[in-house]
Design a protein around this motif. Structure first.
Motif, PDB file in Angstrom:
ATOM      1  N   ILE A  19     -10.851   2.060  17.903  1.00  0.00           N
ATOM      2  CA  ILE A  19      -9.768   1.903  16.937  1.00  0.00           C
ATOM      3  C   ILE A  19     -10.159   2.583  15.636  1.00  0.00           C
ATOM      4  N   PHE A  20      -9.201   3.266  15.034  1.00  0.00           N
ATOM      5  CA  PHE A  20      -9.395   3.840  13.703  1.00  0.00           C
ATOM      6  C   PHE A  20      -8.196   3.471  12.846  1.00  0.00           C
ATOM      7  N   VAL A  21      -8.452   2.944  11.647  1.00  0.00           N
ATOM      8  CA  VAL A  21      -7.376   2.638  10.705  1.00  0.00           C
ATOM      9  C   VAL A  21      -7.764   3.176   9.336  1.00  0.00           C
ATOM     10  N   VAL A  22      -6.751   3.487   8.510  1.00  0.00           N
ATOM     11  CA  VAL A  22      -7.042   4.078   7.206  1.00  0.00           C
ATOM     12  C   VAL A  22      -5.855   3.892   6.273  1.00  0.00           C
ATOM     13  N   THR A  23      -6.146   3.742   4.989  1.00  0.00           N
ATOM     14  CA  THR A  23      -5.120   3.720   3.957  1.00  0.00           C
ATOM     15  C   THR A  23      -5.554   4.613   2.804  1.00  0.00           C
ATOM     16  N   ASP A  38      -9.561 -10.348  -3.556  1.00  0.00           N
ATOM     17  CA  ASP A  38      -8.528 -10.396  -2.507  1.00  0.00           C
ATOM     18  C   ASP A  38      -7.943  -9.010  -2.300  1.00  0.00           C
ATOM     19  N   SER A  39      -8.804  -8.054  -2.018  1.00  0.00           N
ATOM     20  CA  SER A  39      -8.419  -6.651  -1.894  1.00  0.00           C
ATOM     21  C   SER A  39      -7.263  -6.456  -0.913  1.00  0.00           C
ATOM     22  N   LYS A  40      -6.176  -5.869  -1.393  1.00  0.00           N
ATOM     23  CA  LYS A  40      -5.027  -5.580  -0.544  1.00  0.00           C
ATOM     24  C   LYS A  40      -5.403  -4.594   0.558  1.00  0.00           C
ATOM     25  N   ALA A  41      -6.199  -3.581   0.204  1.00  0.00           N
ATOM     26  CA  ALA A  41      -6.573  -2.559   1.182  1.00  0.00           C
ATOM     27  C   ALA A  41      -7.458  -3.138   2.276  1.00  0.00           C
ATOM     28  N   VAL A  42      -8.446  -3.961   1.887  1.00  0.00           N
ATOM     29  CA  VAL A  42      -9.352  -4.564   2.869  1.00  0.00           C
ATOM     30  C   VAL A  42      -8.582  -5.505   3.793  1.00  0.00           C
ATOM     31  N   ILE A  43      -7.731  -6.354   3.215  1.00  0.00           N
ATOM     32  CA  ILE A  43      -6.983  -7.322   4.015  1.00  0.00           C
ATOM     33  C   ILE A  43      -6.059  -6.610   5.001  1.00  0.00           C
ATOM     34  N   ALA A  44      -5.331  -5.596   4.524  1.00  0.00           N
ATOM     35  CA  ALA A  44      -4.381  -4.896   5.390  1.00  0.00           C
ATOM     36  C   ALA A  44      -5.082  -4.163   6.523  1.00  0.00           C
ATOM     37  N   THR A  45      -6.185  -3.473   6.230  1.00  0.00           N
ATOM     38  CA  THR A  45      -6.892  -2.734   7.288  1.00  0.00           C
ATOM     39  C   THR A  45      -7.546  -3.688   8.283  1.00  0.00           C
ATOM     40  N   ASP A  46      -8.073  -4.815   7.797  1.00  0.00           N
ATOM     41  CA  ASP A  46      -8.632  -5.804   8.718  1.00  0.00           C
ATOM     42  C   ASP A  46      -7.548  -6.373   9.637  1.00  0.00           C
ATOM     43  N   LYS A  47      -6.388  -6.675   9.065  1.00  0.00           N
ATOM     44  CA  LYS A  47      -5.289  -7.199   9.876  1.00  0.00           C
ATOM     45  C   LYS A  47      -4.831  -6.172  10.909  1.00  0.00           C
ATOM     46  N   LEU A  48      -4.765  -4.906  10.510  1.00  0.00           N
ATOM     47  CA  LEU A  48      -4.317  -3.881  11.449  1.00  0.00           C
ATOM     48  C   LEU A  48      -5.317  -3.718  12.587  1.00  0.00           C
ATOM     49  N   ILE A  49      -6.603  -3.728  12.272  1.00  0.00           N
ATOM     50  CA  ILE A  49      -7.617  -3.666  13.334  1.00  0.00           C
ATOM     51  C   ILE A  49      -7.447  -4.829  14.303  1.00  0.00           C
ATOM     52  N   LEU A  55       0.832  -1.194   0.000  1.00  0.00           N
ATOM     53  CA  LEU A  55       0.000   0.000   0.000  1.00  0.00           C
ATOM     54  C   LEU A  55       0.871   1.251   0.000  1.00  0.00           C
ATOM     55  N   PRO A  56       0.386   2.345  -0.569  1.00  0.00           N
ATOM     56  CA  PRO A  56       1.145   3.601  -0.503  1.00  0.00           C
ATOM     57  C   PRO A  56       1.376   4.054   0.935  1.00  0.00           C
ATOM     58  N   ALA A  57       0.314   4.023   1.755  1.00  0.00           N
ATOM     59  CA  ALA A  57       0.425   4.444   3.156  1.00  0.00           C
ATOM     60  C   ALA A  57      -0.650   3.755   3.987  1.00  0.00           C
ATOM     61  N   LEU A  58      -0.387   3.662   5.273  1.00  0.00           N
ATOM     62  CA  LEU A  58      -1.305   3.018   6.209  1.00  0.00           C
ATOM     63  C   LEU A  58      -1.148   3.681   7.567  1.00  0.00           C
ATOM     64  N   ALA A  59      -2.251   3.833   8.299  1.00  0.00           N
ATOM     65  CA  ALA A  59      -2.202   4.515   9.593  1.00  0.00           C
ATOM     66  C   ALA A  59      -3.209   3.891  10.548  1.00  0.00           C
ATOM     67  N   GLY A  60      -2.965   4.063  11.853  1.00  0.00           N
ATOM     68  CA  GLY A  60      -3.895   3.550  12.844  1.00  0.00           C
ATOM     69  C   GLY A  60      -3.737   4.244  14.178  1.00  0.00           C
ATOM     70  N   VAL A  61      -4.807   4.210  14.989  1.00  0.00           N
ATOM     71  CA  VAL A  61      -4.783   4.828  16.305  1.00  0.00           C
ATOM     72  C   VAL A  61      -5.661   4.020  17.247  1.00  0.00           C
ATOM     73  N   LEU A  62      -5.222   3.910  18.503  1.00  0.00           N
ATOM     74  CA  LEU A  62      -5.970   3.241  19.571  1.00  0.00           C
ATOM     75  C   LEU A  62      -6.320   4.254  20.641  1.00  0.00           C
ATOM     76  N   ILE A  63      -7.585   4.247  21.050  1.00  0.00           N
ATOM     77  CA  ILE A  63      -8.067   5.127  22.115  1.00  0.00           C
ATOM     78  C   ILE A  63      -8.551   4.261  23.273  1.00  0.00           C
ATOM     79  N   TYR A  64      -8.210   4.667  24.479  1.00  0.00           N
ATOM     80  CA  TYR A  64      -8.735   4.007  25.679  1.00  0.00           C
ATOM     81  C   TYR A  64      -9.211   5.077  26.648  1.00  0.00           C
TER      82      TYR A  64
END
Length: 405
Positions: free
Chosen positions: A368-372, A381-392, A69-78
């Motif tokens: 949780i928030f993730v985005v690409t 077999d969407s690369k974006a869907v698989i990567a964001t699901d794995k990151l979550i 992917l060009p870029a990927l990001a994520g954040v966890l809030i508690y």
């Protein structure tokens, strides 16, 4: 490439958070990707670890490179606080500019929950009611609209049970419309209300058009644009200051991330300065045009996390109003802007060039928030869907070790 870029048409984006196996052990190595979707290098898998151990960026880097992917990001809030956030990659495959923690990301249909939140604010201030009907706001159209729509309520529009089609058939024409946005939306309403219903009232059918009509109703009652309303009633009270509408790289100079679409086996950066269209036309705004920083998304999700735990957010929304937003009153698995699965609030969004996902788990007080900045949604077999699901899933596992499940 088609100039009409519509948000996701099925439940996949807001309910398709499939549990997938994540990372194992080891460390990652920073590597840039090319524009070919299938040329990802073989990397050493990083350990999952636990929330707050400083290794989230390493995991994001690995998953980004693994899926090319060009870029990927994520954040966890508690409990209302950002515990960890991370980014990896470049703003565009045609640029060497790396993404930063302050960058803005297009969130697509996650905008819908914001529009419902705006509605809750206006209901709380007695400007509109959940039971306000289309005909009450547009009495001049009562005789010309389809009979099913006359008594449709605001709450039905926001729960996708009003019967509207997914999108306005003439949506692409609004790219060339130079009228004020409120005038465009009123024209859109006139078109929408003459369309044959897609389904009976009470039946769930995911609809951008339904949210567009709801936003236009709020505009007509207040005399202000949806953009101004959501800024004044939602963004400002939550101190969301790094936020806006449309493609975030407004000038086309790589000062913000750029969206990417799939072109064969390659990613194609979609620039606002090209003949390509970098986002849906602004008329679709209430259904999906917001972009925001990770921090601003954390502030927004924190408010909903508080509400999902049965508490009020002082100066914003009461616990009772949050309960309305988060309750599946129609029995469809969807409330007002959120999918609901075993008490977990979920939603995703895409304008076909970005993919964003949010998960709120009141059970362990996390969000949780993730985005690409890429989407290959036509792929099985969407690369974006698989990567964001794995990151979550990785962030969820990291959080569960510290905060429980």
């Amino acid at each position: 490439m088609s100039k009409q870029r519509l948000t996701f048409s099925t439940l996949l984006l807001f309910l398709g958070l499939v549990s997938v196996s994540g990372c194992g052990g080891g460390s990652s190595k920073s590597t840039n990707v090319g524009n070919n979707i299938d040329n990802a290098p073989v990397l050493q898998v990083p350990a999952t670890g636990e929330a707050g151990d400083g290794r989230l960026t390493e995991i994001i880097e690995y998953l980004r490179i693994e899926s090319n992917l060009p870029a990927l990001a994520g954040v966890l809030i508690y409990d209302g606080e950002i515990i960890e956030l991370g980014v990896s990659g470049r703003r565009a495959i045609t640029s060497d500019n790396e993404v930063t923690l302050e960058d803005k990301w297009h969130i697509g249909s996650l905008t819908k929950s914001m529009t419902s939140t705006l509605a809750a604010k206006l209901v709380q201030e007695n400007i509109i009611q959940w039971h306000t009907t289309i005909a009450e706001v547009y009495p001049e159209l009562s005789d010309s609209m389809q009979s099913q729509y006359v008594s449709v309520k605001l709450s039905e529009l926001l729960s996708h049970t009003a019967g509207f089609e997914e999108n306005l058939p003439s949506l692409a024409n609004y790219y060339q419309d130079n009228d004020e946005i409120t005038i465009q939306r009123q024209k859109m309403v006139e078109e929408a209300l003459m369309l044959q219903p897609n389904n009976a009232r009470g039946e769930f059918h995911y609809s951008n058009l339904s949210y567009m009509v709801a936003g236009a109703m709020m505009e007509k009652l207040t005399g202000q644009s949806w953009e101004l309303l959501i800024n004044n009633y939602v963004f400002q009270p939550l101190n969301m200051t790094n936020i806006g509408f449309g493609a975030p790289d407004i000038e086309g100079d790589f000062q913000q991330p750029v969206g990417h679409s799939q072109s064969g086996n390659s990613w194609q950066a979609v620039m606002v300065t090209d003949s390509e269209i970098a986002d849906n036309p602004p008329v679709i705004g209430p259904a999906g045009t917001v972009h925001a920083s990770l921090t601003d998304m954390a502030r927004y999700l924190s408010a909903h996390l508080t509400g999902a735990r049965g508490e009020s957010v002082h100066g914003f929304l009461s616990a009772d109003m949050f309960a309305v937003l988060h309750q599946d009153t129609s029995g469809t698995g969807y409330s007002l802007g959120w999918g609901i699965n075993d008490g977990v609030l979920i939603h995703s969004g895409s304008n076909t060039m970005w993919l964003a996902k949010a998960v709120i788990r009141p059970q362990n007080n996390t969000a949780i928030f993730v985005v690409t900045n890429a989407a290959d949604l036509v792929s099985s077999d969407s690369k974006a869907v698989i990567a964001t699901d794995k990151l979550i899933e990785e962030i969820r596992k990291r959080a569960s070790l510290v905060y429980g499940d």
